[in-house]
Design a protein around this motif. Structure first.
Motif, PDB file in Angstrom:
ATOM      1  N   PHE A 327       0.855  -1.193   0.000  1.00 53.22           N
ATOM      2  CA  PHE A 327       0.000   0.000   0.000  1.00 53.22           C
ATOM      3  C   PHE A 327       0.892   1.245   0.000  1.00 53.22           C
ATOM      4  CE2 PHE A 327      -2.364  -3.424   1.967  1.00 53.22           C
ATOM      5  CZ  PHE A 327      -3.630  -3.317   1.425  1.00 53.22           C
ATOM      6  N   ASP A 328       0.496   2.223  -0.786  1.00 51.38           N
ATOM      7  CA  ASP A 328       1.303   3.445  -0.908  1.00 51.38           C
ATOM      8  C   ASP A 328       0.974   4.419   0.231  1.00 51.38           C
ATOM      9  OD1 ASP A 328       2.819   5.577  -1.639  1.00 51.38           O
ATOM     10  OD2 ASP A 328       1.960   5.836  -3.642  1.00 51.38           O
ATOM     11  N   GLN A 340       3.506  14.763   6.555  1.00 50.58           N
ATOM     12  CA  GLN A 340       3.825  14.493   7.964  1.00 50.58           C
ATOM     13  C   GLN A 340       4.024  13.008   8.249  1.00 50.58           C
ATOM     14  OE1 GLN A 340       0.961  16.130  10.676  1.00 50.58           O
ATOM     15  NE2 GLN A 340       2.176  15.707  12.496  1.00 50.58           N
ATOM     16  N   TYR A 341       3.177  12.148   7.654  1.00 48.54           N
ATOM     17  CA  TYR A 341       3.252  10.715   7.937  1.00 48.54           C
ATOM     18  C   TYR A 341       3.552   9.928   6.653  1.00 48.54           C
ATOM     19  CZ  TYR A 341       0.902  12.351  12.162  1.00 48.54           C
ATOM     20  OH  TYR A 341       0.567  13.025  13.310  1.00 48.54           O
ATOM     21  N   ASN A 342       4.665  10.246   6.021  1.00 50.09           N
ATOM     22  CA  ASN A 342       5.076   9.576   4.786  1.00 50.09           C
ATOM     23  C   ASN A 342       5.853   8.307   5.138  1.00 50.09           C
ATOM     24  OD1 ASN A 342       6.094   8.720   2.365  1.00 50.09           O
ATOM     25  ND2 ASN A 342       6.878  10.725   1.736  1.00 50.09           N
ATOM     26  N   TYR A 343       5.138   7.146   5.045  1.00 47.71           N
ATOM     27  CA  TYR A 343       5.760   5.879   5.422  1.00 47.71           C
ATOM     28  C   TYR A 343       6.215   5.062   4.217  1.00 47.71           C
ATOM     29  CZ  TYR A 343       3.319   6.950   9.804  1.00 47.71           C
ATOM     30  OH  TYR A 343       2.857   7.559  10.944  1.00 47.71           O
ATOM     31  N   GLY A 344       6.030   5.575   3.002  1.00 42.50           N
ATOM     32  CA  GLY A 344       6.412   4.828   1.815  1.00 42.50           C
ATOM     33  C   GLY A 344       5.481   3.659   1.568  1.00 42.50           C
ATOM     34  N   MET A 345       6.008   2.585   0.984  1.00 41.82           N
ATOM     35  CA  MET A 345       5.205   1.401   0.671  1.00 41.82           C
ATOM     36  C   MET A 345       5.207   0.446   1.872  1.00 41.82           C
ATOM     37  SD  MET A 345       4.158   2.172  -2.329  1.00 41.82           S
ATOM     38  CE  MET A 345       3.367   0.646  -2.852  1.00 41.82           C
ATOM     39  N   LEU A 346       4.014   0.038   2.319  1.00 41.99           N
ATOM     40  CA  LEU A 346       3.893  -0.856   3.479  1.00 41.99           C
ATOM     41  C   LEU A 346       2.948  -2.001   3.163  1.00 41.99           C
ATOM     42  CD1 LEU A 346       3.449   1.663   6.466  1.00 41.99           C
ATOM     43  CD2 LEU A 346       5.555   0.501   5.780  1.00 41.99           C
ATOM     44  N   ASP A 347       3.217  -3.157   3.782  1.00 46.79           N
ATOM     45  CA  ASP A 347       2.268  -4.270   3.662  1.00 46.79           C
ATOM     46  C   ASP A 347       1.152  -4.093   4.682  1.00 46.79           C
ATOM     47  OD1 ASP A 347       3.323  -5.003   6.125  1.00 46.79           O
ATOM     48  OD2 ASP A 347       4.426  -6.733   5.352  1.00 46.79           O
ATOM     49  N   PHE A 348       0.238  -5.061   4.712  1.00 44.91           N
ATOM     50  CA  PHE A 348      -0.948  -4.968   5.570  1.00 44.91           C
ATOM     51  C   PHE A 348      -0.571  -4.884   7.051  1.00 44.91           C
ATOM     52  CE2 PHE A 348      -4.330  -7.203   7.999  1.00 44.91           C
ATOM     53  CZ  PHE A 348      -5.396  -6.353   7.722  1.00 44.91           C
TER      54      PHE A 348
END
Length: 588
Positions: A327-328, A340-348
C-alpha cells in the motif's frame, strides 16, 4: 335596626366558623400528607415537633464493590449524645476516660446541641469495638456507642454509581402503588437510577426521644430504637468495581490532567467493569448541573484509528490482507502527497502497526464496493454498534438494563453515506459519521482477547439481601451470536501485538512494561477549534497480558490539541499498577 345588625353579625360569625371548620378539615382530614403547594406532610411534621431523633441508617440499599466494601457510604462506630443530658446529672468523667475526649469538651458539645448528634460530626470520632462495649455498659441515658452509616465525601466511580435526590412528584409518578414518604431518596442517574426499585427503603433505623414544647422529656429519659426489623432489607448491590483499583485509576487520570475523558478497565474473564473514570468530575456544590454528571465512558465519541481494527477484521475475512500486497503510504486518503506521515510502501501488517490511513481508506472502499453494509456488519460483530451493557429479564422487569444511559455506536447515519466511496474511506479510519463509546471499545478488545467470544458487560454481579444471601444474579451472557471467528481473532491479536513490537509502531512506548500489551492507538479529528487550532480525541485501547489476557483497557482524552493530551503515560501507569497489585496478591 339593632336586630338586623345582630343578625348580620351572626351570619358573618357562622360563615367565619364554617371557613375555619373547612380549613381544619383540610388540615386534619383531607390534606394531611400533602398540605399546600409545598406538599407538606403534616403528620410527619407534627411527629417531628414532638421528637428528637438521630438517623442511623436511611434504609436505602447499599452499593458494594466486588469484595463487599461499601462504595457510597461507610459504617463508623461513633459516640452519640442527646441534648437532654444538659438537664440531668450524668457520668461525663467515665465517658471521657473511655473515649479520650476531655470532660469539658464533652459537656460543651452537649450544651450547644439542639438535637442528637454523633460526636465530631461531620468527621466523627471513630471508636474501637472495646470502647463501644465499655460505653454501652455504663447504661447512661442519652449516651450511646453505635455503628452509624455515613455518606462518603468522595464516592468512587461517581458517574457510574450515580446520584440520588428528593422529588415528591417523581415518587408518586414512579411508584403510584407504593406507600412511600415524599422525602424518599430516589436515584436520578447511573446505577442509583437503574436499580432504584430494588434500593427503596423499607424504613429508617433511628434513635428517637420524645420531648415537650420546651424540649424537655415527655416520657422520662428513655430513648427508643426504631428499626424496620426486616432481615432482608435494605439490599446490597454487589458491583463488579474493585474499590482499590478504582481509586488508583482516578488518581492516575487526574495526574494525567485529563479534563474531558477517562478510562474503562474490564475483567476479560467475566466481562465485568473493574474501574471506570469519567472527567470532568461531578460538581459537589451543584451536582445536577454542568457536564460532570455525564458518564463520558458511556457516550458516543469520535474514535479515529482504533476503528481500523474493524476494517482489519473485515479485510482478513475477505482475503484482502495478502502479505505480498503493498500500500502506498506516501499518499493521503484523498490521493494527495502525505508530508507528515510519509511511510512509503507498506504491507498490511506494517500498515496496521504504523496506522497508515491510505491503507485502511483503500480497504474500506473495496469492502464498500463489495457490500455497502460490510463496515457496519463487522462493527456489529465486534460489539461497537449496539449497547454492550448487561440486559435481560429480572423478576417482573423484562429487558432490564444495568446501563440505560449507554449510547449505541454507529458507522453511518444515511444510505447516501453508506454508498459513497469517499465516505467509506473516511469511515474506514474512524472519521466521518463513526461514533463509538469507550465502553464498547474496551469490550471489543476483550472480545478479541477471548478469541471472538462476545459478551455483555456487567457493572453489577448480583443483588444481595441484607443477610448477604442472593436475591438476583446477573450471570455472564453472550452478546448475540454473530461475532468474528477464532481465526480472525487470532490474526487481530497478532496485529494488535505488532503495534507494540514494531520499532515504528504507534504503541512502541509499551514494549518494556511488566505485562505484554497488545492494542491500537487513535487520534481523531473532532471538527472543533480553539484559537484556530483543531481539537482531537486521543485513544489507546488494548489488552494484557498478551499470552494470558486478564485486562482490557481503554484510555481516552477528548477535545485536546494535537500536540497535547496524550494517553500513553496513563495507559502505561495503569498496566504497571495492575502488575504490582497482581504481584502482591500472588505473594499473599
Amino acid at each position: 335596626m339593632w336586630k338586623r345588625r345582630a343578625f348580620g353579625w351572626l351570619i358573618i360569625c357562622i360563615i367565619g366558623f364554617a371557613l375555619l371548620l373547612i380549613r381544619l378539615m383540610q388540615i386534619q382530614l383531607i390534606e394531611t400528607e400533602a398540605f399546600s403547594k409545598h406538599n407538606i406532610n403534616l403528620l410527619e411534621e407534627s411527629v417531628q415537633q414532638r421528637t428528637q431523633e438521630l438517623v442511623i441508617d436511611n434504609g436505602r440499599g447499599n452499593f458494594l464493590d466486588r469484595n463487599g466494601v461499601m462504595l457510597t457510604h461507610k459504617k463508623v462506630s461513633v459516640l452519640v449524645l442527646f441534648p437532654f443530658l444538659k438537664k440531668i446529672d450524668w457520668n461525663a468523667n467515665k465517658v471521657s476516660e473511655i473515649s479520650g475526649i476531655p470532660v469539658k469538651t464533652l459537656k460543651n458539645a452537649v450544651e450547644r446541641a439542639k438535637k442528637p448528634f454523633a460526636y465530631g460530626n461531620p468527621k466523627p470520632l471513630e471508636l474501637t469495638s472495646s470502647q463501644m462495649e465499655r460505653i454501652n455498659q455504663l447504661n447512661i441515658p442519652g449516651v450511646f456507642a453505635i455503628e452509624k452509616k455515613f455518606e462518603r465525601s468522595e464516592v468512587p466511580a461517581e458517574q457510574l454509581i450515580g446520584l440520588t435526590g428528593e422529588n415528591p412528584k417523581e415518587v408518586k409518578r414512579r411508584y403510584p402503588n407504593k406507600e412511600l414518604s415524599e422525602k424518599t431518596l430516589l436515584g436520578v442517574s447511573g446505577l442509583e437510577e437503574s436499580f432504584d426499585e430494588f434500593l427503596l427503603p423499607d424504613g429508617k433505623s433511628k434513635l428517637v426521644y420524645h420531648v415537650d414544647g420546651s424540649g424537655g422529656p415527655l416520657f422520662g429519659i428513655n430513648v427508643k430504637y426504631v428499626d424496620p426489623a426486616n432481615p432482608f432489607y435494605p439490599v446490597n448491590i454487589r458491583t463488579t468495581i474493585d474499590k482499590s483499583i478504582q481509586q488508583r485509576a482516578e488518581d492516575l487520570v487526574d495526574q494525567s490532567q485529563i479534563k474531558k475523558g477517562g478510562l474503562v478497565l474490564l475483567d476479560i474473564k467475566n466481562s465485568s467493569i473493574l474501574a471506570m473514570v469519567s472527567r470532568p468530575s461531578i460538581n459537589k456544590k451543584d451536582p445536577y448541573s454542568g457536564a460532570g454528571i455525564t458518564n463520558r465512558m458511556l457516550k458516543q465519541q469520535i474514535i479515529g484509528s482504533v476503528f481500523k481494527t474493524v476494517v482489519a477484521a473485515a479485510a482478513i475475512d475477505h482475503n484482502l490482507d495478502s502479505p505480498m500486497r503493498q500500500f502506498d503510504c506516501s499518499k493521503k486518503i484523498n490521493g494527495k502527497p502525505e508530508v507528515q506521515y510519509n511511510y512509503g510502501m507498506l504491507d498490511f501488517t506494517n500498515s496496521f502497526a504504523r496506522s497508515c490511513n491510505q491503507t485502511f481508506g483503500e480497504l474500506a472502499k473495496e469492502l464498500q464496493k463489495d457490500d455497502p453494509l460490510s463496515l457496519e456488519e463487522y462493527a456489529g460483530k465486534l460489539g461497537l454498534t449496539g449497547g454492550v451493557g448487561w440486559q435481560g429479564d429480572v423478576y417482573h422487569t423484562s429487558n432490564f438494563k444495568q446501563l440505560p444511559d449507554e449510547d449505541s455506536g454507529r458507522v453511518f447515519v444515511s444510505d447516501e453515506a453508506r454508498k459513497d466511496a469517499n465516505m467509506a474511506a473516511m469511515s474506514g479510519i474512524g472519521q466521518n459519521e463513526v461514533r463509538v463509546t469507550p465502553l464498547a471499545v474496551a469490550n471489543m478488545m476483550a472480545t478479541i482477547a477471548r478469541g471472538g467470544k462476545k459478551e455483555m458487560v456487567r457493572a453489577v454481579s448480583k443483588i444481595e439481601y441484607k443477610n448477604r444471601t442472593t436475591m438476583v444474579d446477573f450471570p455472564v451472557q453472550s452478546l448475540g451470536a454473530d461475532s468474528i471467528s477464532p481465526y480472525t481473532s487470532m490474526r487481530l491479536q497478532k496485529l494488535l501485538r505488532e503495534v507494540v513490537l514494531n520499532p515504528n509502531g504507534t504503541g512502541r512506548w509499551f514494549q518494556n512494561l511488566p505485562y505484554e500489551v497488545a492494542g491500537k492507538s487513535g487520534t481523531a479529528e473532532t471538527g472543533k477549534y480553539i484559537d484556530g487550532k483543531e481539537l482531537h480525541n486521543k485513544w489507546f485501547a488494548g489488552y494484557f497480558p498478551y499470552k494470558n489476557p486478564k485486562y482490557a483497557l481503554v484510555a481516552v482524552n477528548l477535545d485536546v490539541l494535537d500536540t497535547e493530551g496524550g494517553v500513553n503515560l496513563l495507559f502505561a501507569d495503569m498496566v504497571k499498577m495492575l502488575y504490582e497489585k497482581d504481584k502482591e496478591k500472588s505473594s499473599e
